[in-house]
Design a protein around this motif. Structure first.
Motif, PDB file in Angstrom:
ATOM      1  N   THR A  58       4.598  51.692  28.888  1.00 19.23           N
ATOM      2  CA  THR A  58       5.783  52.004  28.080  1.00 19.23           C
ATOM      3  C   THR A  58       6.600  50.738  27.886  1.00 19.23           C
ATOM      4  OG1 THR A  58       5.879  54.283  28.855  1.00 19.23           O
ATOM      5  CG2 THR A  58       7.888  53.364  27.904  1.00 19.23           C
ATOM      6  N   LEU A  59       6.787  50.348  26.641  1.00 23.45           N
ATOM      7  CA  LEU A  59       7.549  49.160  26.301  1.00 23.45           C
ATOM      8  C   LEU A  59       8.816  49.604  25.576  1.00 23.45           C
ATOM      9  CD1 LEU A  59       4.475  48.297  26.569  1.00 23.45           C
ATOM     10  CD2 LEU A  59       5.057  46.409  25.053  1.00 23.45           C
ATOM     11  N   THR A  60       9.902  48.894  25.823  1.00 19.04           N
ATOM     12  CA  THR A  60      11.204  49.274  25.285  1.00 19.04           C
ATOM     13  C   THR A  60      11.742  48.205  24.353  1.00 19.04           C
ATOM     14  OG1 THR A  60      11.669  50.441  27.338  1.00 19.04           O
ATOM     15  CG2 THR A  60      13.543  49.987  25.903  1.00 19.04           C
ATOM     16  N   CYS A  61      12.369  48.674  23.284  1.00 20.81           N
ATOM     17  CA  CYS A  61      13.028  47.775  22.336  1.00 20.81           C
ATOM     18  C   CYS A  61      14.435  48.326  22.110  1.00 20.81           C
ATOM     19  CB  CYS A  61      12.236  47.746  21.034  1.00 20.81           C
ATOM     20  SG  CYS A  61      12.939  46.706  19.732  1.00 20.81           S
ATOM     21  N   ASN A  62      15.443  47.553  22.455  1.00 24.62           N
ATOM     22  CA  ASN A  62      16.841  47.939  22.253  1.00 24.62           C
ATOM     23  C   ASN A  62      17.500  47.006  21.260  1.00 24.62           C
ATOM     24  OD1 ASN A  62      17.248  50.081  24.397  1.00 24.62           O
ATOM     25  ND2 ASN A  62      16.516  48.392  25.648  1.00 24.62           N
ATOM     26  N   TYR A  63      18.402  47.546  20.469  1.00 21.43           N
ATOM     27  CA  TYR A  63      19.088  46.696  19.510  1.00 21.43           C
ATOM     28  C   TYR A  63      20.577  47.014  19.504  1.00 21.43           C
ATOM     29  CZ  TYR A  63      18.502  50.846  16.550  1.00 21.43           C
ATOM     30  OH  TYR A  63      18.506  52.128  16.054  1.00 21.43           O
ATOM     31  N   THR A  64      21.372  46.035  19.116  1.00 24.68           N
ATOM     32  CA  THR A  64      22.827  46.198  19.046  1.00 24.68           C
ATOM     33  C   THR A  64      23.338  45.622  17.737  1.00 24.68           C
ATOM     34  OG1 THR A  64      23.170  44.087  20.178  1.00 24.68           O
ATOM     35  CG2 THR A  64      23.112  46.063  21.548  1.00 24.68           C
ATOM     36  N   ASN A  65      24.505  46.141  17.319  1.00 27.77           N
ATOM     37  CA  ASN A  65      25.194  45.628  16.120  1.00 27.77           C
ATOM     38  C   ASN A  65      24.294  45.615  14.906  1.00 27.77           C
ATOM     39  OD1 ASN A  65      27.392  45.167  17.761  1.00 27.77           O
ATOM     40  ND2 ASN A  65      26.779  43.070  18.210  1.00 27.77           N
ATOM     41  N   TYR A  66      23.554  46.700  14.753  1.00 22.32           N
ATOM     42  CA  TYR A  66      22.538  46.705  13.717  1.00 22.32           C
ATOM     43  C   TYR A  66      22.205  48.141  13.339  1.00 22.32           C
ATOM     44  CZ  TYR A  66      18.406  44.850  11.380  1.00 22.32           C
ATOM     45  OH  TYR A  66      17.468  44.493  10.465  1.00 22.32           O
ATOM     46  N   SER A  67      21.912  48.383  12.078  1.00 22.79           N
ATOM     47  CA  SER A  67      21.474  49.709  11.632  1.00 22.79           C
ATOM     48  C   SER A  67      20.176  49.553  10.858  1.00 22.79           C
ATOM     49  CB  SER A  67      22.541  50.350  10.735  1.00 22.79           C
ATOM     50  OG  SER A  67      23.717  50.593  11.460  1.00 22.79           O
ATOM     51  N   PRO A  68      19.072  49.588  11.528  1.00 28.47           N
ATOM     52  CA  PRO A  68      17.800  49.321  10.849  1.00 28.47           C
ATOM     53  C   PRO A  68      17.381  50.469   9.948  1.00 28.47           C
ATOM     54  CG  PRO A  68      17.412  49.922  13.130  1.00 28.47           C
ATOM     55  CD  PRO A  68      18.899  49.840  12.960  1.00 28.47           C
ATOM     56  N   ALA A  69      16.691  50.115   8.878  1.00 30.79           N
ATOM     57  CA  ALA A  69      16.083  51.103   8.005  1.00 30.79           C
ATOM     58  C   ALA A  69      14.758  51.580   8.594  1.00 30.79           C
ATOM     59  CB  ALA A  69      15.847  50.501   6.620  1.00 30.79           C
ATOM     60  N   TYR A  70      14.100  50.717   9.307  1.00 31.83           N
ATOM     61  CA  TYR A  70      12.816  51.067   9.897  1.00 31.83           C
ATOM     62  C   TYR A  70      12.516  50.096  11.017  1.00 31.83           C
ATOM     63  CZ  TYR A  70      11.262  47.321   6.766  1.00 31.83           C
ATOM     64  OH  TYR A  70      11.128  46.137   6.096  1.00 31.83           O
ATOM     65  N   LEU A  71      11.544  50.453  11.817  1.00 36.50           N
ATOM     66  CA  LEU A  71      11.164  49.637  12.956  1.00 36.50           C
ATOM     67  C   LEU A  71       9.644  49.572  12.989  1.00 36.50           C
ATOM     68  CD1 LEU A  71      12.779  49.654  16.415  1.00 36.50           C
ATOM     69  CD2 LEU A  71      10.299  49.825  16.255  1.00 36.50           C
ATOM     70  N   GLN A  72       9.139  48.389  13.266  1.00 34.02           N
ATOM     71  CA  GLN A  72       7.696  48.210  13.329  1.00 34.02           C
ATOM     72  C   GLN A  72       7.307  47.630  14.686  1.00 34.02           C
ATOM     73  OE1 GLN A  72       6.011  46.067   9.998  1.00 34.02           O
ATOM     74  NE2 GLN A  72       7.480  46.885   8.544  1.00 34.02           N
ATOM     75  N   TRP A  73       6.106  47.939  15.109  1.00 33.24           N
ATOM     76  CA  TRP A  73       5.533  47.340  16.319  1.00 33.24           C
ATOM     77  C   TRP A  73       4.288  46.564  15.932  1.00 33.24           C
ATOM     78  CZ3 TRP A  73       7.353  47.167  21.305  1.00 33.24           C
ATOM     79  CH2 TRP A  73       8.488  47.950  21.577  1.00 33.24           C
ATOM     80  N   TYR A  74       4.180  45.352  16.510  1.00 33.06           N
ATOM     81  CA  TYR A  74       3.049  44.462  16.248  1.00 33.06           C
ATOM     82  C   TYR A  74       2.425  44.048  17.571  1.00 33.06           C
ATOM     83  CZ  TYR A  74       4.497  43.720  11.367  1.00 33.06           C
ATOM     84  OH  TYR A  74       4.810  43.889  10.043  1.00 33.06           O
ATOM     85  N   ARG A  75       1.148  43.713  17.488  1.00 32.25           N
ATOM     86  CA  ARG A  75       0.425  43.144  18.621  1.00 32.25           C
ATOM     87  C   ARG A  75       0.116  41.699  18.277  1.00 32.25           C
ATOM     88  NH1 ARG A  75      -4.892  44.978  21.938  1.00 32.25           N
ATOM     89  NH2 ARG A  75      -5.629  42.864  22.423  1.00 32.25           N
ATOM     90  N   GLN A  76       0.314  40.786  19.250  1.00 33.21           N
ATOM     91  CA  GLN A  76      -0.026  39.394  19.030  1.00 33.21           C
ATOM     92  C   GLN A  76      -0.859  38.870  20.196  1.00 33.21           C
ATOM     93  OE1 GLN A  76       3.246  36.566  18.517  1.00 33.21           O
ATOM     94  NE2 GLN A  76       1.970  35.293  17.185  1.00 33.21           N
ATOM     95  N   ASP A  77      -2.033  38.358  19.867  1.00 30.53           N
ATOM     96  CA  ASP A  77      -2.895  37.714  20.851  1.00 30.53           C
ATOM     97  C   ASP A  77      -2.670  36.204  20.802  1.00 30.53           C
ATOM     98  OD1 ASP A  77      -4.690  40.345  19.903  1.00 30.53           O
ATOM     99  OD2 ASP A  77      -4.818  39.852  22.034  1.00 30.53           O
ATOM    100  N   PRO A  78      -2.956  35.495  21.896  1.00 29.41           N
ATOM    101  CA  PRO A  78      -2.702  34.047  21.941  1.00 29.41           C
ATOM    102  C   PRO A  78      -3.390  33.318  20.792  1.00 29.41           C
ATOM    103  CG  PRO A  78      -3.201  34.872  24.130  1.00 29.41           C
ATOM    104  CD  PRO A  78      -3.464  36.012  23.192  1.00 29.41           C
ATOM    105  N   GLY A  79      -2.624  32.447  20.122  1.00 27.48           N
ATOM    106  CA  GLY A  79      -3.179  31.638  19.050  1.00 27.48           C
ATOM    107  C   GLY A  79      -3.416  32.376  17.744  1.00 27.48           C
TER     108      GLY A  79
END
Lengths: 115, 116
Positions: A20-41
């Protein structure tokens, strides 16, 4: 100022458990949220998108929730595998006209799944 | 393959040198984005094109940074008089539609720039 925080820089779990990974935000009203995976390089790879009027999205072993009251998104990987080991980034998209292309990324959480 | 490609993959520049980084988006994609990713950080938005029009350049850190996409396909990010703080990975992404909240951004592998 606008701020996005991902709960930890690193998360170590055992194979088969749910990550379980958490993403918190402040002072912001997003229209949408995306999750990405990044491998080294390599560049980030899109996983899931959830919009402000959606509570939950699923894709195979992945689940994302979005709570605009708590200003938080949770990203779950069930039955985790060593191949899931990577850095996971959350990114917020904005409402403002002319800025919809401007994704704001968190620093990422490096997930390690041990066999 | 049909993905986003970037060249060069690695670039070492001496401080003060000008560099040009190239991005080939997925064919037919109207939207193109540039991001800068410092070590241990998430990507930071630099600029966005819809076809050949640069609609948002609010993330460019200084007037030493310039981007163009003259024919609405290939894009070049140019950095003049490079400084050590410019050292980072420069990522390019493209998407098939103008941003609306529904589209996916497809990222290239990035160009790793090291300024000595």
């Amino acid at each position: 100022s606008q701020k996005i925080e991902q709960n930890s820089e690193a998360l170590n779990i055992q194979e088969g458990k749910t990550a379980t990974l958490t993403c918190n935000y402040t002072n912001y009203s997003p229209a949408y949220l995306q999750w990405y995976r990044q491998d080294p390089g390599r560049g980030p790879v899109f996983l899931l998108l959830i919009r402000e009027n959606e509570k939950e999205k699923r894709k195979e072993r992945l689940k994302v929730t979005f709570d605009t009251t708590l200003k938080q998104s949770l990203f779950h990987i069930t039955a985790s595998q060593p191949a899931d080991s990577a850095t996971y980034l959350c990114a917020l998209g904005r409402h403002e006209v002319g800025s919809q292309g401007n994704l704001i990324f968190g620093k990422g959480t490096k997930l390690s799944v041990k066999p | 393959g049909a993905g986003v490609s970037q060249s060069p993959r690695y670039k070492v520049a001496k401080r003060g040198q000008d560099v040009a980084l190239r991005c080939d988006p997925i064919s037919g994609h109207v939207s193109l984005f540039w991001y800068q990713q410092a070590l241990g950080q998430g990507p930071e938005f630099l600029t966005y094109f819809q076809n050949e029009a640069q609609l948002d350049k609010s993330g460019l850190p200084s007037d030493r940074f310039f981007a163009e996409r003259p024919e609405g396909s290939v894009s070049t990010l140019k950095i003049q008089r490079t400084q050590q703080e410019d050292s980072a990975v420069y990522l390019c992404a493209s998407s098939s539609r103008p941003p609306s909240g529904k589209e996916t951004q497809y990222f290239g592998p990035g160009t790793r720039l090291l300024v000595l």
